[in-house]
Each structure stands twice: as structure tokens, then as C-alpha cells.
Design an enzyme around this catalytic site. Structure first.
Site, short mmCIF file in Angstrom:
data_model
loop_
_atom_site.label_atom_id
_atom_site.label_comp_id
_atom_site.label_asym_id
_atom_site.label_seq_id
_atom_site.Cartn_x
_atom_site.Cartn_y
_atom_site.Cartn_z
N LYS A 102 49.55 65.48 27.43
CA LYS A 102 50.44 64.14 27.58
C LYS A 102 51.16 63.69 26.07
CE LYS A 102 48.77 59.95 28.91
NZ LYS A 102 48.74 58.81 29.52
C1 R5P Z 1 47.04 55.76 26.77
O1 R5P Z 1 46.29 55.82 25.94
C2 R5P Z 1 46.90 55.73 28.10
O2 R5P Z 1 46.37 56.94 28.54
C3 R5P Z 1 48.21 55.42 28.81
O3 R5P Z 1 47.58 55.94 30.36
C4 R5P Z 1 49.15 56.28 28.61
O4 R5P Z 1 49.78 55.70 27.36
C5 R5P Z 1 50.49 55.96 29.42
O5 R5P Z 1 50.71 54.63 29.89
P1 R5P Z 1 52.08 54.25 29.24
O6 R5P Z 1 53.36 54.82 30.12
O7 R5P Z 1 51.96 52.54 29.47
O8 R5P Z 1 52.39 54.63 27.89
#
Ligand code: R5P
Length: 294
Positions: free
Chosen positions: A204
Site C-alpha cells: 500500500k
Molecule cells: C495508515 O497508516 C493507515 O493504514 C490507513 O489505513 C491508510 O492511510 C489508509 O487510509 P486513508 O485513505 O485515510 O489514508
């Protein structure tokens, strides 16, 4: 039996032995040589028809506390579950908020440590037996490439991959981007590649200019985080460009649960990810569903 009985001593019959059968490649990049359990779990998270996924991220509380939109997990999350391909959350949120009958694959937040009140990313990892107990389809680990805790978080990933592969649980490497880092293709390519080479089954990261370079230099699938809340149309543009540049999906949180209409927003995101909708059509979908939801 009649055929065999009818054969003469030296008559040759072709049973197909020795003829190579062409094996159909697994649908996710770089995972063809992984074992059955990993492929089975990845096939729960990713849709085999589209090769993509919409993951709903709501693990923010482990480091942010009750962030905006997630003050009441019990109210915010259940209406969104039907529209997510998979749920990314902590074990606390999972046990308290997600009914086991939801039957959704879970990507369990597997590392935890410092919060927004101190310096982020000084993290430890959970016990793999907890992931097995929670029936995790994947485990997510934060990796801070170039950050203060780089070595520790890379070691966390290495240990997580060791345990994950022991039980065939895929590992999601989450690239933590510190304030001092520039979110460009050069940095995100490095961070993503470090995750993949150290055992992440998928990665990710964030969308950026020249995102194609990030995707092409990462040997396993990439999903993008949404990042800070944007106006809905801009968030849909972000999804659209990421998917067109080769992302295998999104793992989105704030741009869904902080939206004016989260249920409409997650469906519009699905439209882009799984139906190749244009931004205009997805945004129209968001507006129409928002009206219906009132
Ligand atoms: C970050 O550390 C987290 O894993 C969040 O799940 C990730 O950043 C995704 O969330 P967002 O779309 O709010 O950035």
C-alpha cells in the site's frame, strides 16, 4: 477396459503423458509461484474478475484516536461493510464493531506502537496466532523507509513475512511516509520495492505523478491509500488516475468515512475500481446516491 483388452502388445496409445499442460497464470501480478493458501486468501481480497479491490481502511484509531468520521465506529462502519471487498482494521475494531456474520475478508493491522502524540512508526508486531484466531486474510505492517525507525520497521516486515508465509497469510506492506519525505515517484518506488523485496505480498502506498514508475518497479500488486480528505470529485480523480496507472485497487479510509455521504462515496469508488467508470460518471453516481440516502 475394452480398449485395453483390444490393444496389441506393441501398440502405442497416447494418454497425454509427457505432454506439458499450459497452466493458467494466477490473476495477480508476481504471485504465480506462491502457494495455495496465499492465493486463496488473496482471491478473497481481490476480485478475480476485475483483478482489483476496494479495501475499506479504518485502522486510523490505533495511532490517531477517535479521528473525525470514526468517533463512533459502531455507527460509521456497519453501513459501509456491504460495499467493501475487504476490511482493513485493528483487532480492537474488528472484535467490537464488525459482526462475524459480515463474512468479509479482513486485512488485520499487525503492527502498532507510537501515536500522533509522539514520533510515529516506533512499532512492534502482534502475535501470528492472533491473526489466525481472527481468520485474517492478510496482515498489514507499517514500514518507514528513510525514517527514524527504518531498520526496526523493516525488521518487523521481515518477521511478519516469516510468520505470514508459515501460515500462508499474505502480508500487506504499508509505506509510512514521514513529514520529511517527498511523496514523489522516486521515493515511493523505493519504499514499495523495499516492502516487496522483504516479503510483502502486496503493497500500500500513495498516488503521485509518474505513478506508472512506482507500479512498474514493484513486482507485486499495489493498492493506494486515499490520504487526507479531499473534495469528493478530487478523491474520485485520484482513484481514477491510480487505477489507470496500474494500481490493483484502493485501501481508502478518510475519503470515504469523512465524506458528506460515505455510503454513496464508497459505491462511486467501486464504480471506478470495478466498472471502469469515468470521473464524471462516478461523481454523478455519488451525487445521485447521496440524494437517495437522505
Ligand atoms: C495508515 O497508516 C493507515 O493504514 C490507513 O489505513 C491508510 O492511510 C489508509 O487510509 P486513508 O485513505 O485515510 O489514508
Amino acid at each position: 477396459m475394452a480398449d485395453l483388452e483390444g490393444m496389441k502388445g506393441n501398440e502405442k496409445k497416447d494418454y497425454g503423458i509427457g505432454i506439458p499442460v499450459k497452466k493458467e497464470a494466477y490473476f495477480l501480478k508476481g504471485l504465480d509461484h506462491y502457494d495455495w493458501g496465499i492465493k486463496d486468501r488473496m482471491s478473497r481480497i481481490f476480485n478475480a474478475e476485475t483483478g482489483r479491490t476496494v479495501m475499506l481502511a479504518f485502522d486510523h484509531g490505533y495511532l490517531m484516536g477517535p479521528t473525525s468520521g470514526l468517533e463512533r465506529l459502531d455507527l460509521a462502519i456497519p453501513p459501509l461493510i456491504p460495499y467493501a471487498d475487504s476490511l482493513m482494521c485493528t483487532r480492537g475494531a474488528l472484535r467490537s464493531t464488525v459482526p462475524p456474520t459480515a463474512n468479509k475478508p479482513v486485512c488485520l493491522r499487525y503492527s502498532s506502537g507510537t501515536t500522533v502524540l509522539t514520533e510515529l512508526n516506533d512499532e512492534c508486531i502482534l502475535d501470528i496466532e492472533e491473526a489466525v484466531r481472527m481468520n485474517a486474510s492478510a496482515i498489514a505492517i507499517m514500514v518507514s523507509v528513510g525514517g527514524t525507525y527504518e531498520a526496526k520497521t523493516v525488521e518487523n516486515l521481515v518477521r511478519t513475512a516469516d510468520y505470514g508465509y508459515k501460515y500462508s497469510i499474505p502480508v500487506l506492506g504499508v509505506t509510512a511516509v514521514g513529514k520529511e519525505m517527498v511523496r514523489d515517484a522516486r521515493y515511493l518506488s523505493t519504499a514499495s520495492r523495499v516492502c516487496a523485496e522483504n516479503g510483502a505480498t502486496f503493497v500500500k502506498t500513495y498516488y503521485c505523478d509518474d505513478f506508472v514508475k512506482v507500479v512498474n518497479s514493484c513486482p507485486v500488486p499495489i493498492v493506494i491509500a486515499g490520504g487526507k480528505k479531499l473534495p469528493e470529485k478530487e478523491a474520485l480523480e485520484l482513484c481514477y488516475h491510480a487505477i489507470n496507472d496500474g494500481a490493483a485497487g484502493v485501501d481508502m479510509g478518510r475519503n470515504v468515512f469523512q465524506s458528506d455521504c460515505p455510503v454513496a462515496m464508497i459505491q462511486a469508488v467501486r464504480g471506478i475500481v470495478h466498472q471502469n467508470l469515468t470521473v464524471d460518471r462516478a461523481y454523478q453516481m455519488y451525487k445521485d446516491l447521496s440524494v437517495q440516502a437522505k
